[in-house]
Write a protein that holds these residues in place. Structure first.
Motif, PDB file in Angstrom:
ATOM      1  N   GLY A   1       0.703  -1.098  -0.058  1.00 17.47           N
ATOM      2  CA  GLY A   1       0.136  -0.105  -0.066  1.00 17.47           C
ATOM      3  C   GLY A   1       0.837   1.242  -0.079  1.00 17.47           C
ATOM      4  N   VAL A   2       2.143   1.238  -0.314  1.00 22.14           N
ATOM      5  CA  VAL A   2       2.891   2.446  -0.304  1.00 22.14           C
ATOM      6  C   VAL A   2       2.821   3.337  -1.545  1.00 22.14           C
ATOM      7  N   GLY A   3       2.192   2.981  -2.681  1.00 15.42           N
ATOM      8  CA  GLY A   3       1.849   3.677  -3.857  1.00 15.42           C
ATOM      9  C   GLY A   3       2.848   3.137  -4.941  1.00 15.42           C
ATOM     10  N   LYS A   4       3.187   1.839  -5.130  1.00 16.08           N
ATOM     11  CA  LYS A   4       3.810   1.328  -6.253  1.00 16.08           C
ATOM     12  C   LYS A   4       2.910   1.356  -7.355  1.00 16.08           C
ATOM     13  N   THR A   5       1.790   0.953  -7.413  1.00 23.22           N
ATOM     14  CA  THR A   5       0.649   1.046  -8.691  1.00 23.22           C
ATOM     15  C   THR A   5       0.481   2.462  -8.998  1.00 23.22           C
ATOM     16  N   THR A   6       0.320   3.433  -7.990  1.00 19.81           N
ATOM     17  CA  THR A   6       0.024   4.759  -8.380  1.00 19.81           C
ATOM     18  C   THR A   6       1.391   5.377  -9.118  1.00 19.81           C
ATOM     19  N   PHE A   7       2.515   4.963  -8.645  1.00 22.53           N
ATOM     20  CA  PHE A   7       3.783   5.503  -9.352  1.00 22.53           C
ATOM     21  C   PHE A   7       3.709   5.033 -10.750  1.00 22.53           C
ATOM     22  N   VAL A   8       3.750   3.786 -10.802  1.00 19.78           N
ATOM     23  CA  VAL A   8       3.872   3.201 -12.057  1.00 19.78           C
ATOM     24  C   VAL A   8       2.822   3.874 -13.094  1.00 19.78           C
ATOM     25  N   GLY A   9       1.567   4.028 -12.671  1.00 18.44           N
ATOM     26  CA  GLY A   9       0.484   4.411 -13.445  1.00 18.44           C
ATOM     27  C   GLY A   9       0.675   5.899 -13.857  1.00 18.44           C
ATOM     28  N   SER A  10       1.301   6.582 -12.843  1.00 19.08           N
ATOM     29  CA  SER A  10       1.532   8.072 -13.079  1.00 19.08           C
ATOM     30  C   SER A  10       2.300   8.601 -14.135  1.00 19.08           C
ATOM     31  N   VAL A  11       3.292   7.637 -14.591  1.00 22.78           N
ATOM     32  CA  VAL A  11       4.242   7.867 -15.486  1.00 22.78           C
ATOM     33  C   VAL A  11       4.123   7.180 -16.881  1.00 22.78           C
ATOM     34  N   SER A  12       3.400   6.010 -16.818  1.00 23.03           N
ATOM     35  CA  SER A  12       3.401   5.260 -18.134  1.00 23.03           C
ATOM     36  C   SER A  12       2.783   5.856 -19.359  1.00 23.03           C
ATOM     37  N   GLU A  13       3.424   5.614 -20.532  1.00 23.24           N
ATOM     38  CA  GLU A  13       2.969   6.184 -21.548  1.00 23.24           C
ATOM     39  C   GLU A  13       1.849   5.265 -22.429  1.00 23.24           C
ATOM     40  N   VAL A  14       1.624   4.197 -21.709  1.00 20.60           N
ATOM     41  CA  VAL A  14       1.093   3.144 -22.422  1.00 20.60           C
ATOM     42  C   VAL A  14      -0.128   2.639 -21.281  1.00 20.60           C
ATOM     43  N   PRO A  15      -1.270   2.318 -21.471  1.00 23.96           N
ATOM     44  CA  PRO A  15      -2.064   1.965 -20.370  1.00 23.96           C
ATOM     45  C   PRO A  15      -1.372   0.932 -19.369  1.00 23.96           C
ATOM     46  N   PRO A  16      -1.099   1.116 -18.049  1.00 15.68           N
ATOM     47  CA  PRO A  16      -0.368   0.339 -17.247  1.00 15.68           C
ATOM     48  C   PRO A  16      -0.873  -1.082 -16.895  1.00 15.68           C
TER      49      PRO A  16
END
Length: 205
Positions: free
Chosen positions: A26-41
């Protein structure tokens, strides 16, 4: 010059690298990846149910309805000649066996930390300090409304070696997440341990 030929030449010169985004539950890994991904994560998430009570539980309760059970995946062009593939690890202890596979062949790792539950950061930091040869940095995820701590106090609390970069980030903010990735790449280059296919990776510096 033919523009298509120019693009082909650029593609040949570009380097791709794998980055691991790790940390506690729950630290924010999914959010981190999703915030910068140029493709749908790609996110392998499952709904949290009563069966997970006491196993996957956040403080405060009720703030998270899904949890990553395999990995998150995204892609970002950090520079015109550097393409990063992001792999977010699951944070729960029962999925730690996946970390070796996700880390294999990676350039480096970002370990996200939540200072309100700092004890959940120890496993990831211990893994990259002692069980992995990957270069890594630690990023304190600044949640809205949470107290802000001095980074040296956080370093002491984590017993983090002084040679490991420690930064702050907001996983929801693409610019902040990109800056964190840039810090990791800079740290990796400073160690001069990774080579790209056909040429030294350090030439990007």
């Amino acid at each position: 010059m033919d523009s298509s030929a120019s693009r082909s030449d650029a593609d040949l010169l570009a380097i791709s690298a794998k980055i691991v985004v790790a940390g506690g539950f729950g630290v924010g890994k999914t959010t981190f990846v999703g915030s910068v991904s140029e493709v749908p994560p790609l996110s392998n998430e499952a709904w949290m149910t009563e069966a997970g009570a006491g196993v996957d539980e956040l403080v405060p309760p009720g703030t998270k309805s899904t949890t990553t059970v395999a990995m998150d995946f995204g892609r970002i062009t950090l520079r015109e000649d550097l393409l990063l593939y992001l792999f977010g690890t699951p944070g729960q202890a029962r999925f730690w066996f996946l970390w070796d596979d996700l880390s294999r062949g990676a350039l480096g790792a970002v370990v996200l930390v939540d200072t309100s539950r700092i004890d959940q950061s120890f496993a990831a930091i211990n893994y990259f300090e002692n069980d992995s040869e990957l270069p890594f940095i630690v990023a304190v995820n600044q949640f809205e409304g949470m107290p802000v701590h001095d980074l040296e106090e956080v370093r002491d609390a984590l017993a983090l070696s002084p040679d490991i970069p420690l930064v702050t980030c907001d996983a929801r903010d693409p610019k902040s997440a990109v800056a964190t990735l840039q810090e990791l790449v800079s740290h990796t280059l400073s160690l001069a341990v990774v080579s790209g296919p056909g040429r030294e990776f350090a030439s990007l510096g």
